[in-house]
Design a protein around this motif. Structure first.
Motif, PDB file in Angstrom:
ATOM      1  N   ARG A  46      34.783  34.034  40.918  1.00  7.75           N
ATOM      2  CA  ARG A  46      35.139  34.821  42.103  1.00  7.75           C
ATOM      3  C   ARG A  46      34.164  35.992  42.186  1.00  7.75           C
ATOM      4  N   LYS A  48      33.293  39.470  44.457  1.00  2.00           N
ATOM      5  CA  LYS A  48      33.856  40.391  45.451  1.00  2.00           C
ATOM      6  C   LYS A  48      32.860  41.507  45.742  1.00  2.00           C
ATOM      7  N   GLY A  54      34.100  41.407  51.570  1.00  2.00           N
ATOM      8  CA  GLY A  54      33.601  40.113  51.111  1.00  2.00           C
ATOM      9  C   GLY A  54      34.315  39.626  49.862  1.00  2.00           C
ATOM     10  N   ASP A  55      34.736  38.384  49.900  1.00  2.00           N
ATOM     11  CA  ASP A  55      35.473  37.796  48.785  1.00  2.00           C
ATOM     12  C   ASP A  55      35.151  36.299  48.788  1.00  2.00           C
ATOM     13  N   TRP A  56      34.481  35.820  47.724  1.00  2.00           N
ATOM     14  CA  TRP A  56      33.968  34.462  47.733  1.00  2.00           C
ATOM     15  C   TRP A  56      34.321  33.714  46.444  1.00  2.00           C
ATOM     16  N   VAL A  58      32.611  30.857  44.001  1.00  2.00           N
ATOM     17  CA  VAL A  58      31.297  30.279  43.709  1.00  2.00           C
ATOM     18  C   VAL A  58      31.448  29.232  42.616  1.00  2.00           C
ATOM     19  N   TYR A  91      29.301  28.145  52.725  1.00  2.00           N
ATOM     20  CA  TYR A  91      27.977  28.705  52.985  1.00  2.00           C
ATOM     21  C   TYR A  91      26.932  27.812  52.306  1.00  2.00           C
ATOM     22  N   ILE A 101      29.330  27.836  47.677  1.00  2.00           N
ATOM     23  CA  ILE A 101      29.938  29.130  47.941  1.00  2.00           C
ATOM     24  C   ILE A 101      30.904  28.972  49.105  1.00  2.00           C
ATOM     25  N   ASN A 102      32.157  29.355  48.869  1.00  2.00           N
ATOM     26  CA  ASN A 102      33.187  29.314  49.910  1.00  2.00           C
ATOM     27  C   ASN A 102      33.835  30.671  50.048  1.00  2.00           C
ATOM     28  N   ASP A 103      34.480  30.896  51.180  1.00  2.00           N
ATOM     29  CA  ASP A 103      35.377  32.039  51.266  1.00  2.00           C
ATOM     30  C   ASP A 103      36.502  31.849  50.257  1.00  2.00           C
TER      31      ASP A 103
END
Length: 312
Positions: A46, A48, A54-56, A58, A91, A101-103
């Motif tokens: 994760r 941030k 922004g918070d993703w 990976v 993304y 990479i996602n939300d």
């Protein structure tokens, strides 16, 4: 969570390289990262933004996963699922490295096997499968038989261990192959990896799917069979869900799902043998693989196995 420059092991060094290289993360400054538990193939993180929203999520490909995962297809499936509202935004930063990479989904949590004791949640998951199976076609066709053949070749090349009763199980897998090919494959865009943690649920009981790296064109009954096995559904619950998906319960459908359930366990047992040689994750792949093998045997040894094959 850690800031850039504080890596203490090789996996943290890898995610810090991702932070520096991905345009989305702007060199990694102002970002923090921490591990996300649950996966048994890859290194999940994760990320941030400390000064922002922004918070993703990976995903860094696990060691050796390129042997059985087509990352181009995985990205394609993720994008198609996101466009349909089935999965999170994805993304393409560093997609050429196989990095996903996602939300992050803070309003959802990964499901557990116990969550699927609830029939309404099971029906919501069936709805997710219907959406998945209706997505535009993928460029990769990979049935369970392709997966089994691939892993058998990898086991040979890696000199990986093989379970003692392999010949008997693979003979029955070949009998299933002949029967299914004779009846014809029903190919759809398939998920192929229904670990409970890949079903993200919210308080309203809706379901999103994550992790499309095993997605391919495959028989729809494989998707249902592997899910039924992963959730340890009773026979009665399986019949309820077959009716929910197909609108009816027929003997040939029940048999097709049951045979695919056994084949899925053969595939994942072989996968575990490969992982014993390749993975750097702290996970008991031998125990996992032997459990899968024994469950495949329990279906193939049942007196109804020959009947299932004839019904296909």
């Amino acid at each position: 969570m850690k800031t850039l420059g504080n890596a203490t092991n090789s996996m943290e060094e890898t995610i810090e390289t991702v932070l520096r290289d991905a345009p989305l993360f702007k060199g990694g400054e102002g970002m923090v990262y921490g591990p996300v538990s649950g996966g048994i193939s890859n290194e999940n993180w994760r990320v941030k933004e400390t000064q922002g929203t922004g918070d993703w999520f990976v995903k860094v490909p696990g060691n050796g996963t390129e042997m059985f995962i087509d990352r181009v297809t995985a990205l394609d499936a993720s994008q198609k699922a996101a466009a349909a509202g089935l999965g999170p935004r994805v993304y393409d930063d560093l997609g050429d490295r196989g990095i996903e990479i996602n939300d992050f989904l803070p309003d959802r949590r990964p499901s557990t096997n116990s969550d699927f004791a609830d029939l309404d949640l099971c029906k919501a998951a069936i709805g997710a499968y219907r959406t998945m199976h209706g997505l535009p076609s993928l460029g990769l066709t990979k049935t369970v038989f392709d997966m089994i053949d691939e892993h058998l070749q990898q086991v040979k090349e890696l000199h990986a261990p093989m379970y003692k009763d392999a010949a008997w199980i693979l003979l029955n897998a070949d009998l299933a192959r002949e029967a299914i090919h004779a009846s014809g494959l029903d190919l759809v865009t398939s998920f192929n990896d229904p670990m409970p943690g890949n079903f993200m649920i919210d308080d309203a009981g809706t379901v999103m799917l994550i992790d499309y790296e095993y997605a391919s064109m495959n028989d729809r009954c494989y998707d249902l069979g592997i899910w039924f096995g992963e959730m340890f559904f009773s026979h009665e619950r399986e019949l309820e869900l077959i009716e929910e998906y197909f609108g009816e319960v027929r003997d040939d459908i029940v048999s097709r799902v049951t045979v695919h359930k056994a084949l899925a366990d053969v595939k994942w047992c072989l996968w575990s043998m490969v992982q014993l040689k390749m993975s750097r994750l702290d996970f008991d792949f031998h125990k996992y693989g032997m459990w899968k093998k024994m469950r495949a045997r329990s279906i193939m040894e049942h007196p109804d196995w020959a009947t299932h094959l004839r019904r296909l």
